[in-house]
Design an enzyme around this catalytic site. Structure first.
Site, mmCIF file in Angstrom:
data_model
loop_
_atom_site.group_PDB
_atom_site.id
_atom_site.type_symbol
_atom_site.label_atom_id
_atom_site.label_comp_id
_atom_site.label_asym_id
_atom_site.label_seq_id
_atom_site.Cartn_x
_atom_site.Cartn_y
_atom_site.Cartn_z
ATOM 1 N N GLU A 139 -6.361 7.226 -0.632
ATOM 2 C CA GLU A 139 -6.275 5.982 0.130
ATOM 3 C C GLU A 139 -6.964 4.838 -0.603
ATOM 4 O O GLU A 139 -6.451 3.721 -0.637
ATOM 5 C CB GLU A 139 -6.898 6.171 1.521
ATOM 6 C CG GLU A 139 -6.068 7.012 2.477
ATOM 7 C CD GLU A 139 -4.661 6.498 2.660
ATOM 8 O OE1 GLU A 139 -4.469 5.271 2.794
ATOM 9 O OE2 GLU A 139 -3.729 7.328 2.642
ATOM 10 N N HIS A 182 1.433 4.392 -2.878
ATOM 11 C CA HIS A 182 1.466 5.845 -2.694
ATOM 12 C C HIS A 182 2.688 6.445 -3.391
ATOM 13 O O HIS A 182 2.601 7.517 -3.996
ATOM 14 C CB HIS A 182 1.508 6.190 -1.208
ATOM 15 C CG HIS A 182 0.167 6.199 -0.545
ATOM 16 N ND1 HIS A 182 -0.903 6.912 -1.042
ATOM 17 C CD2 HIS A 182 -0.272 5.598 0.596
ATOM 18 C CE1 HIS A 182 -1.947 6.743 -0.246
ATOM 19 N NE2 HIS A 182 -1.598 5.953 0.751
ATOM 20 N N HIS A 235 0.836 -1.207 0.000
ATOM 21 C CA HIS A 235 0.000 0.000 0.000
ATOM 22 C C HIS A 235 0.869 1.254 0.000
ATOM 23 O O HIS A 235 0.606 2.204 -0.756
ATOM 24 C CB HIS A 235 -0.912 -0.025 1.230
ATOM 25 C CG HIS A 235 -1.645 1.256 1.475
ATOM 26 N ND1 HIS A 235 -2.955 1.455 1.097
ATOM 27 C CD2 HIS A 235 -1.252 2.416 2.068
ATOM 28 C CE1 HIS A 235 -3.334 2.671 1.442
ATOM 29 N NE2 HIS A 235 -2.324 3.285 2.037
ATOM 30 N N GLU A 236 1.910 1.265 0.815
ATOM 31 C CA GLU A 236 2.787 2.441 0.870
ATOM 32 C C GLU A 236 3.565 2.611 -0.433
ATOM 33 O O GLU A 236 3.789 3.739 -0.892
ATOM 34 C CB GLU A 236 3.744 2.323 2.060
ATOM 35 C CG GLU A 236 3.054 2.240 3.410
ATOM 36 C CD GLU A 236 2.071 3.375 3.639
ATOM 37 O OE1 GLU A 236 2.278 4.481 3.097
ATOM 38 O OE2 GLU A 236 1.077 3.169 4.367
#
Length: 323
Positions: A202, A134, A130-131
């Protein structure tokens, strides 16, 4: 669609900043506002990663002192075709993580000790994926610029009276009403835009992160654990630096959790539901019910995947959870 929406929000933020300058000081005030914004954005562009990491006392780690954690990030970055980011560890019991940096070539990921202790290897992999999403989407730069502009708008609003916004010399057609708008409405609008951008990004990072790690249910389970842990454990560094909250995968501040106008993050339940729907697209059946145990108790990995953990010491040389 998310990229377009974020671009529109950033354009609105810039126009709002210029409008505040005009309401306070007319054309001259608008030019001053642009100069301030340029200076703050330039500083944050080059130093945002160092500022955030220092706020949370993050320590850089490598393959020698954090081999399993480092290997997770390395293999996920390779799977996403991203440069290897710097890897940091935060000594904090609250399970959480964030990414920072101005671009993929100058990026960093950070996870708390609470995250590594309370989540299974698969869940840690999903969080770091997930990071990395980003980083791939350049969300860290977008959020930094947005936070900087929001802070600058609030600063101008707080000092509106000292700029003499209602005088004729400033050519402010709204006079004192314009000053009131600058003091109250503009900072509030900036806060709403900042939160809207964070929530938008998100969902996109959840979906891309699930693609990178290969199993949306791992991320769904991780979000459930992190959200419960964030409610139970106070993150003192985040409380002292609330501007960094939108960078975390789950809001680290106490008393947050609703998917409403004033939340920096989407509802965890909504994010989990979206990931479970994505799992069905992949042909992966979600667990019949989510665990009700405390965040310290790991979810049975068989609920998520019946394959052995690739991150343990007996991983057999496998290169990642997607193998």
């Amino acid at each position: 669609m998310n990229v377009m929406r974020t671009g529109m929000l950033l354009a609105f933020m810039t126009a709002l900043f210029m409008g505040v300058g005009f309401l306070i000081g007319g054309t001259g005030g608008m030019m001053i506002a642009l100069v301030i914004a340029a200076g703050m954005n330039l500083f944050s562009y080059w130093n945002s990663d160092k500022m955030v990491l220092n706020m949370h006392h993050a320590v850089e780690v490598d393959e020698a002192n954090a081999p399993e954690y480092y290997a997770i990030v390395r293999d996920l970055a390779a799977n996403a075709n991203l440069p290897m980011p710097k890897v940091y560890l935060i000594q904090n019991d609250q399970p959480n993580a964030f990414a920072t940096g101005r671009n993929p070539q100058n990026a960093a990921v950070a996870a708390s000790t609470g995250l590594l202790q309370r989540l299974s290897p698969q869940e840690v992999a999903a969080v770091m994926a997930h990071e990395l999403a980003h980083i791939e989407h350049r969300d860290t730069l977008t959020m930094t610029v947005t936070a900087t502009l929001a802070g600058a708008i609030s600063m101008l609003g707080n000092f509106a009276m000292f700029f003499g916004g209602g005088s004729r010399e400033n050519h402010n057609p709204l006079g004192f009403i314009g000053v009131l708008i600058a003091m109250i409405v503009a900072p509030f609008a900036a806060m709403i835009v900042q939160m809207a951008i964070s929530r938008t990004r998100e969902y996109a990072a959840d979906r891309r992160g699930a693609q990178i790690c290969g199993n949306p249910l791992w991320l769904a389970s991780a979000l459930d654990k992190i959200a419960r842990g964030a409610k139970q454990i106070v993150n003192e560094d985040a409380e002292r630096n609330p501007a960094s909250a939108p960078l975390f995968i789950i809001n680290p501040l106490s008393g947050q959790g609703a998917d409403n106008l004033f939340s920096t993050h989407p509802s965890t339940e909504n994010r989990i539901a979206a990931l479970e729907a994505m799992a069905q697209e992949f042909g992966q059946a979600p667990a019949a019910s989510r665990p009700t145990r405390a965040p310290q108790a790991p979810i049975d990995d068989e609920q998520l995947d019946d394959r052995p953990s690739p991150w343990g010491r007996d991983g057999g040389g496998r290169k990642g959870p997607w193998a």
